[in-house]
Motif scaffolding. Structure first.
Motif, PDB file in Angstrom:
ATOM      1  N   MET A  44      -4.236   6.767  18.659  1.00  0.00           N
ATOM      2  CA  MET A  44      -5.524   6.110  18.512  1.00  0.00           C
ATOM      3  C   MET A  44      -6.350   6.290  19.780  1.00  0.00           C
ATOM      4  SD  MET A  44      -4.694   2.570  16.475  1.00  0.00           S
ATOM      5  CE  MET A  44      -6.420   2.396  16.003  1.00  0.00           C
ATOM      6  N   LYS A  45      -7.648   6.281  19.630  1.00  0.00           N
ATOM      7  CA  LYS A  45      -8.559   6.336  20.756  1.00  0.00           C
ATOM      8  C   LYS A  45      -9.073   4.930  21.056  1.00  0.00           C
ATOM      9  CE  LYS A  45     -10.127  11.038  19.723  1.00  0.00           C
ATOM     10  NZ  LYS A  45     -11.302  11.889  19.382  1.00  0.00           N
ATOM     11  N   ILE A  46      -9.393   4.685  22.318  1.00  0.00           N
ATOM     12  CA  ILE A  46      -9.906   3.375  22.694  1.00  0.00           C
ATOM     13  C   ILE A  46     -11.161   3.069  21.881  1.00  0.00           C
ATOM     14  CG2 ILE A  46     -10.959   2.054  24.581  1.00  0.00           C
ATOM     15  CD1 ILE A  46      -9.124   3.555  26.492  1.00  0.00           C
ATOM     16  N   GLY A  47     -11.154   1.890  21.269  1.00  0.00           N
ATOM     17  CA  GLY A  47     -12.265   1.493  20.411  1.00  0.00           C
ATOM     18  C   GLY A  47     -11.999   1.693  18.934  1.00  0.00           C
ATOM     19  N   ASP A  48     -10.933   2.452  18.576  1.00  0.00           N
ATOM     20  CA  ASP A  48     -10.580   2.617  17.170  1.00  0.00           C
ATOM     21  C   ASP A  48     -10.173   1.281  16.572  1.00  0.00           C
ATOM     22  OD1 ASP A  48     -11.105   5.274  17.270  1.00  0.00           O
ATOM     23  OD2 ASP A  48      -9.023   5.955  17.178  1.00  0.00           O
ATOM     24  N   VAL A  49     -10.466   1.108  15.279  1.00  0.00           N
ATOM     25  CA  VAL A  49     -10.192  -0.152  14.591  1.00  0.00           C
ATOM     26  C   VAL A  49      -9.102   0.053  13.546  1.00  0.00           C
ATOM     27  CG1 VAL A  49     -11.171  -1.960  13.127  1.00  0.00           C
ATOM     28  CG2 VAL A  49     -12.538  -0.984  14.980  1.00  0.00           C
ATOM     29  N   ASP A  50      -8.142  -0.870  13.528  1.00  0.00           N
ATOM     30  CA  ASP A  50      -7.069  -0.874  12.540  1.00  0.00           C
ATOM     31  C   ASP A  50      -7.042  -2.262  11.903  1.00  0.00           C
ATOM     32  OD1 ASP A  50      -4.840  -0.518  10.990  1.00  0.00           O
ATOM     33  OD2 ASP A  50      -3.406  -0.470  12.649  1.00  0.00           O
ATOM     34  N   GLY A  51      -7.736  -2.401  10.782  1.00  0.00           N
ATOM     35  CA  GLY A  51      -7.863  -3.727  10.174  1.00  0.00           C
ATOM     36  C   GLY A  51      -8.695  -4.635  11.060  1.00  0.00           C
ATOM     37  N   GLN A  52      -8.143  -5.793  11.428  1.00  0.00           N
ATOM     38  CA  GLN A  52      -8.856  -6.719  12.298  1.00  0.00           C
ATOM     39  C   GLN A  52      -8.664  -6.403  13.778  1.00  0.00           C
ATOM     40  OE1 GLN A  52      -7.366 -10.736  12.319  1.00  0.00           O
ATOM     41  NE2 GLN A  52      -5.217 -10.105  12.298  1.00  0.00           N
ATOM     42  N   TRP A  53      -7.823  -5.388  14.083  1.00  0.00           N
ATOM     43  CA  TRP A  53      -7.476  -5.087  15.470  1.00  0.00           C
ATOM     44  C   TRP A  53      -8.275  -3.910  16.009  1.00  0.00           C
ATOM     45  CZ3 TRP A  53      -4.701  -8.783  17.562  1.00  0.00           C
ATOM     46  CH2 TRP A  53      -3.854  -9.541  16.748  1.00  0.00           C
ATOM     47  N   THR A  54      -8.742  -4.038  17.251  1.00  0.00           N
ATOM     48  CA  THR A  54      -9.416  -2.960  17.964  1.00  0.00           C
ATOM     49  C   THR A  54      -8.518  -2.479  19.090  1.00  0.00           C
ATOM     50  OG1 THR A  54     -11.597  -3.902  17.470  1.00  0.00           O
ATOM     51  CG2 THR A  54     -11.469  -2.303  19.278  1.00  0.00           C
ATOM     52  N   TYR A  55      -8.351  -1.171  19.192  1.00  0.00           N
ATOM     53  CA  TYR A  55      -7.443  -0.611  20.190  1.00  0.00           C
ATOM     54  C   TYR A  55      -8.087  -0.643  21.577  1.00  0.00           C
ATOM     55  CZ  TYR A  55      -4.164   2.683  22.349  1.00  0.00           C
ATOM     56  OH  TYR A  55      -3.228   3.281  23.161  1.00  0.00           O
ATOM     57  N   ILE A  56      -7.397  -1.279  22.530  1.00  0.00           N
ATOM     58  CA  ILE A  56      -7.865  -1.379  23.905  1.00  0.00           C
ATOM     59  C   ILE A  56      -7.391  -0.187  24.734  1.00  0.00           C
ATOM     60  CG2 ILE A  56      -7.618  -2.677  26.058  1.00  0.00           C
ATOM     61  CD1 ILE A  56      -7.561  -5.214  24.502  1.00  0.00           C
ATOM     62  N   GLY A  57      -6.156   0.215  24.520  1.00  0.00           N
ATOM     63  CA  GLY A  57      -5.605   1.315  25.304  1.00  0.00           C
ATOM     64  C   GLY A  57      -4.134   1.086  25.585  1.00  0.00           C
ATOM     65  N   ARG A  58      -3.580   1.963  26.381  1.00  0.00           N
ATOM     66  CA  ARG A  58      -2.166   1.902  26.759  1.00  0.00           C
ATOM     67  C   ARG A  58      -2.063   1.347  28.176  1.00  0.00           C
ATOM     68  NH1 ARG A  58       1.332   6.808  24.879  1.00  0.00           N
ATOM     69  NH2 ARG A  58       0.949   5.617  22.975  1.00  0.00           N
ATOM     70  N   TYR A  59      -1.257   0.321  28.347  1.00  0.00           N
ATOM     71  CA  TYR A  59      -1.127  -0.353  29.638  1.00  0.00           C
ATOM     72  C   TYR A  59       0.302  -0.280  30.147  1.00  0.00           C
ATOM     73  CZ  TYR A  59      -5.794  -2.395  29.907  1.00  0.00           C
ATOM     74  OH  TYR A  59      -7.149  -2.567  30.041  1.00  0.00           O
ATOM     75  N   LYS A  60       0.420  -0.097  31.464  1.00  0.00           N
ATOM     76  CA  LYS A  60       1.728  -0.072  32.106  1.00  0.00           C
ATOM     77  C   LYS A  60       2.016  -1.428  32.727  1.00  0.00           C
ATOM     78  CE  LYS A  60      -0.297   2.063  36.223  1.00  0.00           C
ATOM     79  NZ  LYS A  60      -0.267   3.243  37.121  1.00  0.00           N
ATOM     80  N   SER A  61       3.284  -1.746  32.851  1.00  0.00           N
ATOM     81  CA  SER A  61       3.693  -3.056  33.358  1.00  0.00           C
ATOM     82  C   SER A  61       3.203  -3.268  34.783  1.00  0.00           C
ATOM     83  CB  SER A  61       5.215  -3.184  33.311  1.00  0.00           C
ATOM     84  OG  SER A  61       5.818  -2.114  34.019  1.00  0.00           O
ATOM     85  N   PRO A  62       2.832  -4.498  35.125  1.00  0.00           N
ATOM     86  CA  PRO A  62       2.365  -4.780  36.491  1.00  0.00           C
ATOM     87  C   PRO A  62       3.506  -4.675  37.490  1.00  0.00           C
ATOM     88  CG  PRO A  62       2.610  -6.821  35.257  1.00  0.00           C
ATOM     89  CD  PRO A  62       2.838  -5.703  34.280  1.00  0.00           C
ATOM     90  N   GLU A  63       3.154  -4.426  38.737  1.00  0.00           N
ATOM     91  CA  GLU A  63       4.170  -4.285  39.787  1.00  0.00           C
ATOM     92  C   GLU A  63       4.589  -5.659  40.294  1.00  0.00           C
ATOM     93  OE1 GLU A  63       2.609  -1.664  42.699  1.00  0.00           O
ATOM     94  OE2 GLU A  63       2.485   0.051  41.344  1.00  0.00           O
TER      95      GLU A  63
END
Length: 230
Positions: A44-63
């Protein structure tokens, strides 16, 4: 050397060459797959919509050692294309409904703005949303197994930013987890989600530790920015 022997020699020699070429191609493909597995892009690309959900992006765990869900919402940073996938990385989605009644306690409903009279800038006064976290393996694919490793996490958030960088008044009102295979509810937590002492650190300490991006591009800020609240 007669003609038949020459033909046979050329044929077998060609087979050997083709085998070597095939082996080299397979080796190169293997190297490419190893190199790209750690940075496998989302479908998915950022901003793509899947039902009620909007894709924000892929996030890595905080340090942060033993980070909480709230830490992830506040301090996790977007994955770059060159980042190596590690444990505790997620595809992140949000859900939000515009409504001036941001005290209504409904999940994901409500937002408001205020104007700085001195500068004329508009800042968000309140923003409620629901965040969905889907855990990824080290190849960047969703973990599709039953149990804790593959749980989908859905967090309801009520936030009062009070300016461009002050994010201290951020409350997780509930956290639900669902099985990745059956999609059945596993846990439903409403208490103890906001007990994170480091949130009380002053702004400068947080900026020194995590940098400016810890405010501008965290999960909560990106959801608020992408909602385009009126």
């Amino acid at each position: 050397m007669n003609r038949s022997k020459v033909l046979k020699y050329n044929y077998t020699g060609g087979i050997r060459i083709m085998k070597k070429i095939c082996m080299m191609v397979m080796f190169l493909l293997l190297i490419c797959s190893i190199c790209t597995a750690s940075v496998s892009p989302s479908k998915m690309k950022i901003g793509d919509v899947d039902g009620q959900w909007t894709y924000i992006g892929r996030y890595k765990s905080p340090e942060i050692n033993s980070f909480t869900i709230k830490d992830f919402i506040l301090y996790a940073q977007p994955c770059a294309d060159t980042d190596k996938m590690e444990d505790y990385n997620y595809d992140v989605y949000f859900h939000h409904v515009h409504n001036k009644e941001y005290y209504n306690q409904k999940d994901g409903v409500g937002c408001g703005w205020y104007k700085n009279e001195q500068t004329g800038e508009m800042f968000q006064k309140a923003y409620n949303c629901v965040i969905k976290l889907i855990p990824l393996d080290k190849t960047g694919k969703p973990i599709l197994v039953s149990g804790p490793d593959g749980e989908t996490i859905i967090v309801s958030i009520t936030g009062y930013p009070n300016g461009p960088q002050q994010i201290f008044r951020l409350y997780l009102t509930s956290c639900r987890t669902y099985d990745a295979i059956s999609h059945q509810l596993i846990t439903d937590l409403k208490n103890g989600l906001n007990n994170v002492s480091r949130i009380s650190d002053n702004e400068h300490n947080i900026l020194n530790k995590f940098g400016d991006r810890s405010f501008g591009d965290n999960v909560y800020r990106r959801a608020a920015r992408m909602s385009n609240c009126p």
